[in-house]
Design a protein around this motif. Structure first.
Motif, PDB file in Angstrom:
ATOM      1  N   ILE A 254     -74.863  42.029 -43.893  1.00 11.78           N
ATOM      2  CA  ILE A 254     -75.805  41.529 -42.889  1.00 11.78           C
ATOM      3  C   ILE A 254     -76.194  40.085 -43.204  1.00 11.78           C
ATOM      4  CG2 ILE A 254     -78.133  41.801 -41.913  1.00 11.78           C
ATOM      5  CD1 ILE A 254     -76.098  43.895 -40.940  1.00 11.78           C
ATOM      6  N   GLY A 255     -76.506  39.818 -44.467  1.00 15.11           N
ATOM      7  CA  GLY A 255     -76.855  38.456 -44.873  1.00 15.11           C
ATOM      8  C   GLY A 255     -75.734  37.477 -44.601  1.00 15.11           C
ATOM      9  N   PHE A 256     -74.517  37.874 -44.908  1.00 12.95           N
ATOM     10  CA  PHE A 256     -73.384  36.975 -44.696  1.00 12.95           C
ATOM     11  C   PHE A 256     -72.985  36.863 -43.233  1.00 12.95           C
ATOM     12  CE2 PHE A 256     -72.838  37.198 -49.288  1.00 12.95           C
ATOM     13  CZ  PHE A 256     -72.792  35.830 -49.531  1.00 12.95           C
ATOM     14  N   ALA A 257     -73.307  37.855 -42.426  1.00 12.43           N
ATOM     15  CA  ALA A 257     -73.079  37.714 -40.985  1.00 12.43           C
ATOM     16  C   ALA A 257     -73.964  36.587 -40.449  1.00 12.43           C
ATOM     17  CB  ALA A 257     -73.366  39.026 -40.264  1.00 12.43           C
ATOM     18  N   ILE A 258     -75.216  36.558 -40.904  1.00 10.72           N
ATOM     19  CA  ILE A 258     -76.135  35.483 -40.498  1.00 10.72           C
ATOM     20  C   ILE A 258     -75.651  34.146 -41.038  1.00 10.72           C
ATOM     21  CG2 ILE A 258     -78.491  34.599 -40.764  1.00 10.72           C
ATOM     22  CD1 ILE A 258     -79.345  37.645 -40.878  1.00 10.72           C
ATOM     23  N   ILE A 259     -75.265  34.123 -42.302  1.00  7.26           N
ATOM     24  CA  ILE A 259     -74.770  32.887 -42.916  1.00  7.26           C
ATOM     25  C   ILE A 259     -73.510  32.402 -42.204  1.00  7.26           C
ATOM     26  CG2 ILE A 259     -73.703  31.964 -45.024  1.00  7.26           C
ATOM     27  CD1 ILE A 259     -75.746  33.768 -46.584  1.00  7.26           C
ATOM     28  N   SER A 260     -72.614  33.312 -41.861  1.00  5.63           N
ATOM     29  CA  SER A 260     -71.373  32.937 -41.167  1.00  5.63           C
ATOM     30  C   SER A 260     -71.682  32.278 -39.826  1.00  5.63           C
ATOM     31  CB  SER A 260     -70.484  34.161 -40.948  1.00  5.63           C
ATOM     32  OG  SER A 260     -70.048  34.682 -42.178  1.00  5.63           O
ATOM     33  N   PHE A 261     -72.621  32.858 -39.089  1.00  3.61           N
ATOM     34  CA  PHE A 261     -73.039  32.269 -37.816  1.00  3.61           C
ATOM     35  C   PHE A 261     -73.563  30.846 -38.045  1.00  3.61           C
ATOM     36  CE2 PHE A 261     -76.621  31.283 -35.023  1.00  3.61           C
ATOM     37  CZ  PHE A 261     -75.969  31.211 -33.801  1.00  3.61           C
ATOM     38  N   LEU A 262     -74.408  30.684 -39.063  1.00  2.56           N
ATOM     39  CA  LEU A 262     -74.980  29.358 -39.346  1.00  2.56           C
ATOM     40  C   LEU A 262     -73.917  28.362 -39.804  1.00  2.56           C
ATOM     41  CD1 LEU A 262     -78.298  30.465 -41.094  1.00  2.56           C
ATOM     42  CD2 LEU A 262     -78.015  29.554 -38.763  1.00  2.56           C
TER      43      LEU A 262
END
Length: 156
Positions: A75-83
């Motif tokens: 979940i954290g990396f999904a947000i980071i990937s988007f950013l």
């Protein structure tokens, strides 16, 4: 011990020095950002959206890896990937206004960040973990994120 705990522990063994840790907090995000920026510049076979590109595809594979290790890290990396994608799309727009190709900006960040990483490991006196096992290139970002999760009391 869960696999993610073992990987984070092994990665952390070569990242004990305060200066090296500080350098990693700067350089790992810079490397991630610049790598996405470089890969996004590779022409994709079809252009339906600026969000569909080689970097997006690479991030999907990285997210599958993180999902297999930990749902909360995923979940954290999904947000980071988007950013990372958003930031690089904005950088590409900005680079047009200053007349520098975004790949050159990304390459500059990439080189400087890796120099920083190797300086940190020289200070630490230990080789980078990815020389032992290539998967540690993906564990480095997870190692940073797990500290954030610990700080906010979120299990990883």
């Amino acid at each position: 011990m869960k696999k993610i705990d073992s990987l984070l522990h092994t990665y952390g063994e070569s990242h004990q020095n305060h200066i090296n840790k500080t350098i990693h907090w700067i350089c790992i995000p810079a490397i991630m950002f610049s790598l996405v920026g470089l890969i996004i510049q590779i022409p994709f076979p079809f252009q339906l959206s600026p969000w569909i590109n080689w970097a997006s595809l690479l991030l999907i594979f990285a997210l599958i890896y993180y999902f297999r290790l930990s749902f909360t890290l995923f979940i954290g990396f999904a947000i980071i990937s988007f950013l990372l994608l958003l930031g690089n799309l904005k950088l590409a727009e900005y680079s047009q206004t200053i007349g520098i190709h975004p790949a050159l900006l990304s390459l500059g960040i990439f080189v400087i960040a890796w120099i920083g990483q190797f300086i940190g490991h020289h200070i630490e006196g230990k080789k980078p973990s990815f020389l032992q096992d290539i998967q540690f290139l993906l564990i480095g970002p997870a190692w940073l994120l797990h500290f954030i999760y610990i700080k906010i009391k979120l299990p990883y």
